[in-house]
Design a protein around this motif. Structure first.
Motif, PDB file in Angstrom:
ATOM      1  N   LEU A 294      -8.319  -9.697  11.816  1.00  0.00           N
ATOM      2  CA  LEU A 294      -7.675 -10.740  11.011  1.00  0.00           C
ATOM      3  C   LEU A 294      -7.698 -12.072  11.751  1.00  0.00           C
ATOM      4  N   GLU A 295      -7.363 -12.040  13.037  1.00  0.00           N
ATOM      5  CA  GLU A 295      -7.335 -13.259  13.838  1.00  0.00           C
ATOM      6  C   GLU A 295      -8.699 -13.942  13.839  1.00  0.00           C
ATOM      7  N   ASP A 296      -9.750 -13.150  13.997  1.00  0.00           N
ATOM      8  CA  ASP A 296     -11.077 -13.758  14.086  1.00  0.00           C
ATOM      9  C   ASP A 296     -11.661 -14.107  12.721  1.00  0.00           C
ATOM     10  N   LEU A 297     -11.187 -13.501  11.653  1.00  0.00           N
ATOM     11  CA  LEU A 297     -11.564 -13.973  10.320  1.00  0.00           C
ATOM     12  C   LEU A 297     -11.079 -15.406  10.139  1.00  0.00           C
ATOM     13  N   VAL A 322     -12.791 -14.202   1.247  1.00  0.00           N
ATOM     14  CA  VAL A 322     -12.785 -13.014   0.394  1.00  0.00           C
ATOM     15  C   VAL A 322     -12.319 -11.799   1.194  1.00  0.00           C
ATOM     16  N   GLU A 323     -12.809 -11.675   2.423  1.00  0.00           N
ATOM     17  CA  GLU A 323     -12.409 -10.547   3.269  1.00  0.00           C
ATOM     18  C   GLU A 323     -10.923 -10.626   3.609  1.00  0.00           C
ATOM     19  N   LEU A 324     -10.432 -11.818   3.888  1.00  0.00           N
ATOM     20  CA  LEU A 324      -9.005 -11.993   4.152  1.00  0.00           C
ATOM     21  C   LEU A 324      -8.178 -11.576   2.939  1.00  0.00           C
ATOM     22  N   LYS A 325      -8.627 -11.974   1.762  1.00  0.00           N
ATOM     23  CA  LYS A 325      -7.909 -11.631   0.544  1.00  0.00           C
ATOM     24  C   LYS A 325      -7.863 -10.122   0.341  1.00  0.00           C
ATOM     25  N   LYS A 326      -8.967  -9.440   0.636  1.00  0.00           N
ATOM     26  CA  LYS A 326      -9.011  -7.988   0.512  1.00  0.00           C
ATOM     27  C   LYS A 326      -7.971  -7.333   1.410  1.00  0.00           C
ATOM     28  N   LEU A 331      -5.278 -18.357   3.893  1.00  0.00           N
ATOM     29  CA  LEU A 331      -5.064 -19.388   4.898  1.00  0.00           C
ATOM     30  C   LEU A 331      -4.311 -20.558   4.286  1.00  0.00           C
ATOM     31  N   VAL A 332      -3.284 -20.993   4.970  1.00  0.00           N
ATOM     32  CA  VAL A 332      -2.540 -22.197   4.588  1.00  0.00           C
ATOM     33  C   VAL A 332      -2.424 -23.064   5.833  1.00  0.00           C
ATOM     34  N   LEU A 333      -2.968 -24.270   5.766  1.00  0.00           N
ATOM     35  CA  LEU A 333      -3.016 -25.153   6.927  1.00  0.00           C
ATOM     36  C   LEU A 333      -3.638 -24.442   8.128  1.00  0.00           C
ATOM     37  N   CYS A 334      -4.698 -23.687   7.824  1.00  0.00           N
ATOM     38  CA  CYS A 334      -5.468 -22.959   8.844  1.00  0.00           C
ATOM     39  C   CYS A 334      -4.654 -21.874   9.543  1.00  0.00           C
ATOM     40  N   GLU A 335      -3.604 -21.387   8.888  1.00  0.00           N
ATOM     41  CA  GLU A 335      -2.800 -20.295   9.429  1.00  0.00           C
ATOM     42  C   GLU A 335      -2.914 -19.073   8.517  1.00  0.00           C
ATOM     43  N   LEU A 336      -2.816 -17.876   9.101  1.00  0.00           N
ATOM     44  CA  LEU A 336      -2.798 -16.650   8.313  1.00  0.00           C
ATOM     45  C   LEU A 336      -1.458 -16.506   7.620  1.00  0.00           C
ATOM     46  N   VAL A 337      -1.502 -16.245   6.320  1.00  0.00           N
ATOM     47  CA  VAL A 337      -0.283 -16.078   5.524  1.00  0.00           C
ATOM     48  C   VAL A 337      -0.454 -14.861   4.623  1.00  0.00           C
ATOM     49  N   GLY A 338       0.539 -13.973   4.650  1.00  0.00           N
ATOM     50  CA  GLY A 338       0.488 -12.812   3.769  1.00  0.00           C
ATOM     51  C   GLY A 338       0.567 -13.244   2.321  1.00  0.00           C
ATOM     52  N   ILE A 339      -0.255 -12.631   1.469  1.00  0.00           N
ATOM     53  CA  ILE A 339      -0.278 -12.987   0.052  1.00  0.00           C
ATOM     54  C   ILE A 339       0.881 -12.327  -0.666  1.00  0.00           C
ATOM     55  N   ASP A 340       1.677 -13.125  -1.347  1.00  0.00           N
ATOM     56  CA  ASP A 340       2.736 -12.604  -2.199  1.00  0.00           C
ATOM     57  C   ASP A 340       2.082 -11.968  -3.418  1.00  0.00           C
ATOM     58  N   ALA A 361       6.580 -23.658   2.533  1.00  0.00           N
ATOM     59  CA  ALA A 361       6.773 -23.515   1.091  1.00  0.00           C
ATOM     60  C   ALA A 361       6.105 -22.275   0.528  1.00  0.00           C
ATOM     61  N   THR A 362       5.436 -21.483   1.372  1.00  0.00           N
ATOM     62  CA  THR A 362       4.656 -20.362   0.848  1.00  0.00           C
ATOM     63  C   THR A 362       5.474 -19.113   0.619  1.00  0.00           C
ATOM     64  N   GLY A 363       6.501 -18.908   1.426  1.00  0.00           N
ATOM     65  CA  GLY A 363       7.279 -17.690   1.288  1.00  0.00           C
ATOM     66  C   GLY A 363       6.584 -16.497   1.890  1.00  0.00           C
ATOM     67  N   GLY A 364       5.451 -16.692   2.585  1.00  0.00           N
ATOM     68  CA  GLY A 364       4.725 -15.595   3.200  1.00  0.00           C
ATOM     69  C   GLY A 364       5.052 -15.491   4.665  1.00  0.00           C
ATOM     70  N   THR A 365       4.348 -14.597   5.385  1.00  0.00           N
ATOM     71  CA  THR A 365       4.526 -14.463   6.814  1.00  0.00           C
ATOM     72  C   THR A 365       3.295 -15.003   7.497  1.00  0.00           C
ATOM     73  N   ALA A 366       3.494 -15.748   8.552  1.00  0.00           N
ATOM     74  CA  ALA A 366       2.374 -16.406   9.202  1.00  0.00           C
ATOM     75  C   ALA A 366       2.198 -15.914  10.624  1.00  0.00           C
ATOM     76  N   SER A 367       0.977 -16.027  11.124  1.00  0.00           N
ATOM     77  CA  SER A 367       0.680 -15.669  12.501  1.00  0.00           C
ATOM     78  C   SER A 367      -0.361 -16.633  13.022  1.00  0.00           C
ATOM     79  N   ARG A 368      -0.089 -17.228  14.160  1.00  0.00           N
ATOM     80  CA  ARG A 368      -1.059 -18.160  14.754  1.00  0.00           C
ATOM     81  C   ARG A 368      -1.889 -17.404  15.776  1.00  0.00           C
ATOM     82  N   PRO A 369      -3.189 -17.230  15.526  1.00  0.00           N
ATOM     83  CA  PRO A 369      -4.045 -16.557  16.490  1.00  0.00           C
ATOM     84  C   PRO A 369      -4.149 -17.370  17.769  1.00  0.00           C
ATOM     85  N   THR A 370      -4.307 -16.670  18.880  1.00  0.00           N
ATOM     86  CA  THR A 370      -4.438 -17.342  20.168  1.00  0.00           C
ATOM     87  C   THR A 370      -5.836 -17.151  20.724  1.00  0.00           C
TER      88      THR A 370
END
Length: 370
Positions: A294-297, A322-326, A331-340, A361-370
């Protein structure tokens, strides 16, 4: 196909699933059928014992989704009785419009001991035994954790098509499979009270993550395209790809290695140089989209978006979205966000997602890859 010994697994021919054998069954009846099927060995001959005994306790042990224990014996007994007189659809014989068989030939119950016995009809066995290919297997405790009847039926369908990753069906056909045609005439009602809650429950409780895209004919929603991702495989992917070489330290490229999350193309020149070298590391490490974490996607998309001259052998920017959506992310502002699940229809892989609303404003969960 390896034998399953640790956890109960229900394996059936895809011909049975495709025919919608569960159309006429309610949730309790589906639970009993799958419990009985799990005691058969799908690899053994058709002549194996077709009889299966179980207690109320055994039933409840693998059906945590049954919330009401009051009068559970009577509820199970009634379901067993109904199964004995229910005909289910199977693959249609040539020259006919519909073919049905009886699942059971015998049923018995003992109230004092809370014990039941069912015996499969010999006509049902070709769909349950001597199966060498074209089959669907589901873990009973995962299936049994679902509460909604629609969730149970959809999980059967989605498990059938998870190998392909997508499944398309007309709204009318899906309503028929779920037994919801008469109850929900309007799409809005069907979507709000049946489809969305079921997908939300499946995503929360099972190994699958489902997203859905509506397809219109004129102004009317007539078809649905489901994307299906097995989250258990995502765990395997993360483990398999955990040893990807680290990216070079940004300090080597200067003091202004900065990403512009609103528009990656406007990132600093130093960031572009760093991204180019990171992309090469990714390209050297990965050989297939399915292996990318996920981080590298996310990293792939950002690096490709930053410069049109950056290319990947795995695909274009949209392919990574598409792979992220699956896998249940965007991505929101280049961050990973879980799709509601409620917003699944709104995700457009062709949009520049780094320019969408702020993360807060997304209401999702985000993770910043390092």
């Amino acid at each position: 196909m390896a034998e399953q010994s640790q956890k109960l697994v229900s394996t059936k021919s895809n011909k049975l699933v495709d025919a919608g054998f569960f159309k006429k069954l309610n949730g309790m009846e589906m639970r009993i059928v799958n419990l009985a099927i799990s005691r058969l060995n799908p690899m053994r001959p058709l002549t194996q014992s077709r009889r299966f005994e179980f207690t109320v306790k055994e039933f409840l042990d693998c059906n945590s989704g049954v919330a009401n224990y009051a009068d559970i014996y009577d509820t199970v007994r009634n379901a067993v009785i109904n199964l004995g007189r229910t005909w289910v659809e199977v693959e249609t014989l040539e020259g006919y419009d519909k073919t049905e068989i009886s699942l059971l030939t015998e049923r018995s119950y003992s109230k004092g001991k809370g014990r039941f016995m069912v015996e499969f009809h010999e006509k049902a066995m070709p769909y349950l035994a001597e199966i060498k290919s074209n089959y669907t297997s589901i873990l009973l405790d995962t299936f049994g954790a679902l509460k909604s009847e629609y969730s149970l039926k959809l999980y059967e369908i989605f498990s059938r098509w998870v190998f392909k990753g997508r499944f398309e069906i007309s709204v009318s056909e899906l309503k028929d499979l779920l037994g919801a045609t008469e109850k929900y005439n309007r799409w809005n009602n069907f979507n709000q009270w049946a489809l969305k809650p079921a997908i939300k429950e499946i995503n929360a409780k099972t190994n699958l993550n489902i997203t859905v895209k509506t397809i219109r004919t004129g102004r009317t929603i007539t078809d649905l395209e489901f994307t299906i991702f097995d989250k258990s495989k995502a765990v395997e992917i993360e483990k398999k790809s955990a040893k990807r070489p680290k990216f070079p330290h940004k300090n080597k490229y200067g003091n202004y290695v900065k990403l512009d999350p609103q528009n990656p193309k406007m990132s600093s020149h130093e960031y572009g140089l760093w991204a180019r070298d990171c992309l090469k590391i990714l390209e050297d490490h990965y050989t297939a989209m399915a292996d990318v974490t996920l981080e590298d996607l996310r990293n792939y998309w950002v690096f490709l978006a930053g410069n049109d001259s950056n290319k990947s052998k795995l695909g274009k920017k949209a392919d990574f979205l598409v792979e992220l959506k699956k896998r249940g992310y965007k991505l929101v502002l280049c961050e990973l966000v879980g799709i509601d699940p409620k917003q699944t229809d709104l995700v457009d892989v062709n949009h520049k997602v780094c320019n969408t609303a702020p993360l807060a404003a997304t209401g999702g969960t985000a993770s910043r890859p390092t």
